[in-house]
Design a protein around this motif. Structure first.
Motif, short mmCIF file in Angstrom:
data_model
loop_
_atom_site.label_atom_id
_atom_site.label_comp_id
_atom_site.label_asym_id
_atom_site.label_seq_id
_atom_site.Cartn_x
_atom_site.Cartn_y
_atom_site.Cartn_z
N CYS A 59 76.54 91.65 38.58
CA CYS A 59 77.42 92.81 38.72
C CYS A 59 78.56 92.65 37.72
O CYS A 59 79.24 91.62 37.71
CB CYS A 59 77.97 92.91 40.13
N SER A 60 78.74 93.64 36.85
CA SER A 60 79.84 93.59 35.89
C SER A 60 80.83 94.71 36.19
O SER A 60 80.44 95.81 36.56
CB SER A 60 79.33 93.71 34.46
N LEU A 61 82.11 94.38 36.05
CA LEU A 61 83.18 95.35 36.25
C LEU A 61 83.99 95.46 34.96
O LEU A 61 84.27 94.45 34.32
CB LEU A 61 84.14 94.93 37.37
N GLY A 62 84.35 96.68 34.62
CA GLY A 62 85.21 96.91 33.47
C GLY A 62 86.29 97.91 33.81
O GLY A 62 86.05 98.87 34.53
N LEU A 63 87.48 97.67 33.29
CA LEU A 63 88.59 98.62 33.47
C LEU A 63 88.57 99.62 32.32
O LEU A 63 88.37 99.24 31.17
CB LEU A 63 89.93 97.90 33.47
N GLN A 64 88.81 100.87 32.66
CA GLN A 64 88.85 101.93 31.65
C GLN A 64 90.10 102.76 31.89
O GLN A 64 90.27 103.36 32.95
CB GLN A 64 87.61 102.81 31.75
N LYS A 65 90.98 102.83 30.90
CA LYS A 65 92.19 103.63 30.99
C LYS A 65 91.84 105.09 30.80
O LYS A 65 91.09 105.45 29.90
CB LYS A 65 93.19 103.17 29.91
N SER A 66 92.37 105.95 31.66
CA SER A 66 92.19 107.39 31.51
C SER A 66 92.92 107.88 30.27
O SER A 66 94.03 107.42 29.96
CB SER A 66 92.73 108.12 32.74
N ASN A 67 92.32 108.83 29.57
CA ASN A 67 92.97 109.44 28.41
C ASN A 67 93.97 110.51 28.83
O ASN A 67 94.73 111.00 28.01
CB ASN A 67 91.93 110.08 27.49
N TYR A 68 93.95 110.88 30.11
CA TYR A 68 94.71 112.05 30.55
C TYR A 68 95.84 111.73 31.52
O TYR A 68 96.69 112.58 31.76
CB TYR A 68 93.77 113.08 31.18
N ILE A 128 69.66 94.08 37.34
CA ILE A 128 68.64 93.24 37.99
C ILE A 128 68.06 92.30 36.92
O ILE A 128 67.53 92.74 35.91
CB ILE A 128 67.55 94.10 38.64
N LYS A 129 68.22 91.02 37.15
CA LYS A 129 67.84 90.01 36.15
C LYS A 129 66.35 90.05 35.81
O LYS A 129 65.97 89.86 34.66
CB LYS A 129 68.23 88.61 36.63
N GLU A 130 65.50 90.29 36.79
CA GLU A 130 64.06 90.31 36.54
C GLU A 130 63.68 91.42 35.56
O GLU A 130 62.77 91.26 34.75
CB GLU A 130 63.29 90.49 37.86
N ILE A 131 64.39 92.53 35.61
CA ILE A 131 64.13 93.65 34.70
C ILE A 131 64.75 93.39 33.33
O ILE A 131 64.25 93.85 32.31
CB ILE A 131 64.66 94.96 35.31
N ASN A 132 65.86 92.66 33.31
CA ASN A 132 66.62 92.41 32.08
C ASN A 132 66.82 90.91 31.87
O ASN A 132 67.95 90.42 31.90
CB ASN A 132 67.99 93.08 32.18
N PRO A 133 65.75 90.16 31.62
CA PRO A 133 65.88 88.70 31.56
C PRO A 133 66.74 88.19 30.41
O PRO A 133 67.25 87.08 30.48
CB PRO A 133 64.43 88.23 31.41
N ASN A 134 66.93 88.97 29.36
CA ASN A 134 67.70 88.51 28.20
C ASN A 134 69.13 89.02 28.19
O ASN A 134 69.86 88.77 27.24
CB ASN A 134 67.00 88.93 26.91
N LEU A 135 69.54 89.72 29.22
CA LEU A 135 70.87 90.31 29.28
C LEU A 135 71.77 89.42 30.15
O LEU A 135 71.86 89.59 31.35
CB LEU A 135 70.79 91.73 29.86
N GLU A 136 72.42 88.44 29.51
CA GLU A 136 73.21 87.46 30.25
C GLU A 136 74.62 87.93 30.57
O GLU A 136 75.17 87.60 31.62
CB GLU A 136 73.27 86.14 29.47
N ASP A 160 79.56 96.95 31.73
CA ASP A 160 79.35 97.87 32.85
C ASP A 160 78.38 99.00 32.47
O ASP A 160 77.58 99.43 33.28
CB ASP A 160 80.68 98.44 33.38
N VAL A 161 78.42 99.45 31.22
CA VAL A 161 77.55 100.54 30.79
C VAL A 161 76.09 100.11 30.63
O VAL A 161 75.21 100.96 30.49
CB VAL A 161 78.04 101.18 29.46
N ASP A 162 75.82 98.81 30.68
CA ASP A 162 74.45 98.31 30.59
C ASP A 162 73.77 98.28 31.95
O ASP A 162 72.59 97.90 32.04
CB ASP A 162 74.44 96.88 30.01
N GLY A 163 74.46 98.65 32.99
CA GLY A 163 73.94 98.53 34.34
C GLY A 163 72.69 99.34 34.60
O GLY A 163 72.55 100.46 34.11
N ASP A 164 71.78 98.77 35.38
CA ASP A 164 70.61 99.51 35.86
C ASP A 164 71.06 100.56 36.87
O ASP A 164 70.43 101.60 37.03
CB ASP A 164 69.62 98.56 36.54
N ILE A 165 72.14 100.25 37.55
CA ILE A 165 72.81 101.18 38.44
C ILE A 165 74.27 101.18 38.00
O ILE A 165 74.87 100.13 37.83
CB ILE A 165 72.72 100.74 39.92
#
Length: 146
Positions: A35-44, A56-64, A68-73
Motif C-alpha cells: 500500500c502506497s500513500l502520497g500527499l497531493q496539494k490542491s491547486n485550488y 498486489i505483488k503477485e500481479i506486479n512482481p517487479n514493482l517494489e 500511489d498512481v501505480d495502484g491496482d486499486i
C-alpha cells in the motif's frame, strides 16, 4: 496550521502506524500487498489529498516501490470536517488531534484490511464504488465479477 507543521504531523502519524517513507511516498506492506500513500496539494485551496495505491505483488512482481498512481486499486482517504465527508484535508481548519484521528481511522478502515487479498475482497464488497478504481486484472485475480 502551517504546511511544514501539517507535513510533520502526517509523517509522524504514518510512521507510528507502521508505514515507511521512501522518497515522496509512504509504504506499508505484507507478503502479498503493498500500500502506497502520497500527499497531493490542491491547486485550488489550502488542502491536501492523501492518495492511496494498493498493489498486489503477485500481479506486479517487479514493482517494489510503487507510486500511489501505480495502484491496482486507487482511492483517497476521506475526512470528516464540519459534519461532511471530504477527500481534501484543509490544513487551516483542523487541529493536530483531528488530523491524527482522521488518518488513523482511514488506516484502520482502508489500508490495514487491504494488506490481505481476503481483506481487499471485503473492502470492495463493503465499498463498491472502489470497483471503479480497480483494474480488471485484479478483479479476475480475486474472482470478483465486474
Amino acid at each position: 496550521m502551517e504546511k511544514k507543521e501539517f507535513k510533520k504531523i502526517i509523517n509522524d502519524c504514518l510512521l507510528s502506524n507502521g508505514f515507511v517513507k521512501k522518497g515522496k511516498f509512504y509504504y506499508k506492506d505484507s507478503d502479498e500487498v503493498i500500500c502506497s500513500l502520497g500527499l497531493q496539494k490542491s491547486n485550488y485551496s489550502n488542502c491536501y489529498y492523501v492518495n492511496v495505491g494498493i498493489v498486489i505483488k503477485e500481479i506486479n512482481p517487479n514493482l517494489e516501490l510503487p507510486r500511489d498512481v501505480d495502484g491496482d486499486i486507487r482511492c483517497r482517504f476521506y475526512f470528516e470536517v464540519d459534519g461532511n465527508q471530504i477527500d481534501c484535508l484543509p490544513i487551516d481548519k483542523l487541529s493536530e488531534s483531528n488530523v491524527i484521528a482522521s488518518l488513523e481511522k482511514n488506516i484502520l478502515e482502508l489500508v490495514d484490511p487491504s494488506l490481505e487479498p481476503e481483506g481487499i475482497k471485503k473492502l470492495l464488497n463493503d465499498k463498491p464504488v472502489l470497483l471503479y478504481q480497480t483494474k480488471m486484472v485484479v478483479k479476475k485475480h480475486l474472482g470478483i465479477e465486474g
